[in-house]
Every structure is written in C-alpha cells, then in structure tokens.
Design a protein around this motif. Structure first.
Motif, PDB file in Angstrom:
ATOM      1  N   ASP A 144       0.969  -0.447   0.049  1.00 43.47           N
ATOM      2  CA  ASP A 144       0.405   0.020   0.062  1.00 43.47           C
ATOM      3  C   ASP A 144       1.096   1.187   0.140  1.00 43.47           C
ATOM      4  O   ASP A 144       2.647   1.061   0.262  1.00 43.47           O
ATOM      5  N   ALA A 145       0.143   2.506  -0.005  1.00 40.03           N
ATOM      6  CA  ALA A 145       1.692   3.566  -0.453  1.00 40.03           C
ATOM      7  C   ALA A 145       1.361   3.781   1.123  1.00 40.03           C
ATOM      8  O   ALA A 145       2.154   4.553   1.036  1.00 40.03           O
ATOM      9  N   LYS A 146       1.097   3.890   1.888  1.00 36.83           N
ATOM     10  CA  LYS A 146       1.242   4.097   3.814  1.00 36.83           C
ATOM     11  C   LYS A 146       1.946   2.179   3.861  1.00 36.83           C
ATOM     12  O   LYS A 146       1.698   1.187   4.144  1.00 36.83           O
ATOM     13  N   PHE A 147       3.377   2.578   4.115  1.00 36.71           N
ATOM     14  CA  PHE A 147       4.391   1.549   5.191  1.00 36.71           C
ATOM     15  C   PHE A 147       3.711   0.512   6.215  1.00 36.71           C
ATOM     16  O   PHE A 147       3.493   1.275   7.076  1.00 36.71           O
ATOM     17  N   GLU A 148       3.686  -0.368   5.918  1.00 31.88           N
ATOM     18  CA  GLU A 148       3.234  -1.463   7.156  1.00 31.88           C
ATOM     19  C   GLU A 148       3.687  -2.914   7.380  1.00 31.88           C
ATOM     20  O   GLU A 148       3.523  -3.353   6.664  1.00 31.88           O
ATOM     21  N   LEU A 149       3.865  -2.782   8.626  1.00 38.33           N
ATOM     22  CA  LEU A 149       4.537  -4.323   8.766  1.00 38.33           C
ATOM     23  C   LEU A 149       3.604  -5.011   9.537  1.00 38.33           C
ATOM     24  O   LEU A 149       2.948  -4.706  10.735  1.00 38.33           O
ATOM     25  N   ILE A 150       3.553  -5.648   8.569  1.00 32.39           N
ATOM     26  CA  ILE A 150       1.882  -6.754   9.127  1.00 32.39           C
ATOM     27  C   ILE A 150       2.424  -8.435  10.747  1.00 32.39           C
ATOM     28  O   ILE A 150       2.206  -8.320  11.323  1.00 32.39           O
ATOM     29  N   ARG A 151       3.361  -8.768  10.042  1.00 38.21           N
ATOM     30  CA  ARG A 151       3.729  -9.511  11.016  1.00 38.21           C
ATOM     31  C   ARG A 151       5.548 -10.402  10.124  1.00 38.21           C
ATOM     32  O   ARG A 151       5.791  -9.970   8.850  1.00 38.21           O
ATOM     33  N   GLU A 152       5.970 -10.639  11.759  1.00 37.54           N
ATOM     34  CA  GLU A 152       7.557 -11.640  11.152  1.00 37.54           C
ATOM     35  C   GLU A 152       7.367 -12.952  11.811  1.00 37.54           C
ATOM     36  O   GLU A 152       6.423 -13.227  13.099  1.00 37.54           O
ATOM     37  N   GLY A 153       7.769 -13.474  11.237  1.00 35.04           N
ATOM     38  CA  GLY A 153       8.061 -14.650  12.415  1.00 35.04           C
ATOM     39  C   GLY A 153       9.965 -15.218  12.006  1.00 35.04           C
ATOM     40  O   GLY A 153      10.603 -14.553  11.094  1.00 35.04           O
ATOM     41  N   SER A 154      10.062 -16.821  11.454  1.00 36.22           N
ATOM     42  CA  SER A 154      11.603 -17.287  11.049  1.00 36.22           C
ATOM     43  C   SER A 154      10.897 -18.729  10.795  1.00 36.22           C
ATOM     44  O   SER A 154      10.740 -19.564  11.250  1.00 36.22           O
TER      45      SER A 154
END
Length: 184
Positions: A144-154
């Motif tokens: 999207d035009a606005k940055f958003e880190l929704i989730r992270e994992g490994s």
C-alpha cells in the motif's frame, strides 16, 4: 538494452539501449523486468553494490526513457512487484520500498528489516507482500502507499529461492526442506 520480440517469430520489434558512462562496467540484469502502469521497469546491479533502474515507455513510436534511478535501494537480485500505480520491492540488503511506477518517485523506503541479505523475490498475496531473508526470517508488509509491517517470523533455516503460491498453498524451499503451508 531492453528489447521486445515477436513471440511467434522471434523478430525484434524494438530495442532501447542503456547507455553506461565511459569506463563504467555495464551492470547485470538478474531480476525480471516488470510491466507497471504502462511502463517496463528494468533494474540492474552488481555484487559491489552499484544499482541502476530505468522505466521505458514501450507504447511510443521509439521506446523512450521515462525515468531512471542511478543509486539507492533498488534491487539487484529480488524481483519487483507491480500493484496498481505503484511498484514494491525489497532491496538485496533488506530495505522494503515503494515507488510510483509512472514517475519513479519514492513513496516509502523503510529501515532494514533484516541483518541478512535477501535473494528470494517477494510475492504478492492479496494486498500483502511476503519477504524471506537468507537466514529464513520472513516478513509480511502491506502493499500500500503507507508502509505497514504486518507480521514477522522465522522458518528456522535459510531461504534463497523465491516462494510460490499454488492452489491456495504457500511453497517455500529452505536450505534442507521444502515447506507447504495451507489447508490439507
């Protein structure tokens, strides 16, 4: 050069030469060019960190350069993703970016997501970009035009190959295993 060919015959339709400064080694194309908002965007680089991106309008009588970026966090190995009027990517050193396809103007480039490099191309799933770094860390960023880190994992092991979606399942090839995520 960026060239277009007739698929049935292999006939060259047009070619746009990329001019390199005198004494400068031409950069290599590893990631696939992307067609975004009427333009072909090609990005190049080398192992030393040089980067270059160019957008060409293939619809004009003679293909014409619309914009170029001579440095910055453009990718070398991972592919870009076109969505709507924007292009999204992750740089080789883990910087997520978004630019306007028609102008090349950066919408956002964020802090590095990972301390390891990224060689796997991100994929678009709905409105989310899935990214894997070489150490197996994964990140879901809103496309999207606005940055958003929704989730992270490994994943628990390194990932160098690009993930793939098929029949509602996510396939990821790690260094030692092939993973399939989804409903049985």
């Amino acid at each position: 050069a960026i060239s277009s060919y007739e698929p049935a015959s292999g006939k060259l339709l047009w070619s746009y030469p990329i001019e390199w400064p005198a004494g400068k080694m031409p950069l290599r194309v590893v990631g696939s060019p992307v067609y975004a908002n009427g333009l072909i965007i090609c990005y190049t680089g080398d192992g030393g960190g040089d980067r270059y991106a160019i957008a060409v309008d293939p619809a004009s009588k003679a293909p014409a350069k619309v914009w170029e970026v001579k440095k910055g966090p453009t990718p070398y190995v991972p592919c870009m993703i076109a969505k709507g009027e924007n292009v999204f990517w992750i740089s080789d050193n883990g910087i997520p970016c978004c630019a306007v396809a028609k102008t090349g103007k950066m919408v956002w480039d964020e802090e590095r997501l990972t301390t390891k490099d990224v060689t796997a191309s991100p994929i678009l799933v709905g409105n989310e970009m899935l990214i894997f770094s070489e150490d197996g860390k994964n990140f879901v960023v809103k496309a999207d035009a606005k940055f958003e880190l929704i989730r992270e994992g490994s994943l628990g092991e390194g990932v160098f190959a690009s993930p793939a979606m098929a029949d509602g399942k996510l396939y990821v090839r790690g260094l030692s295993n092939l993973y399939c995520f989804g409903k049985k």
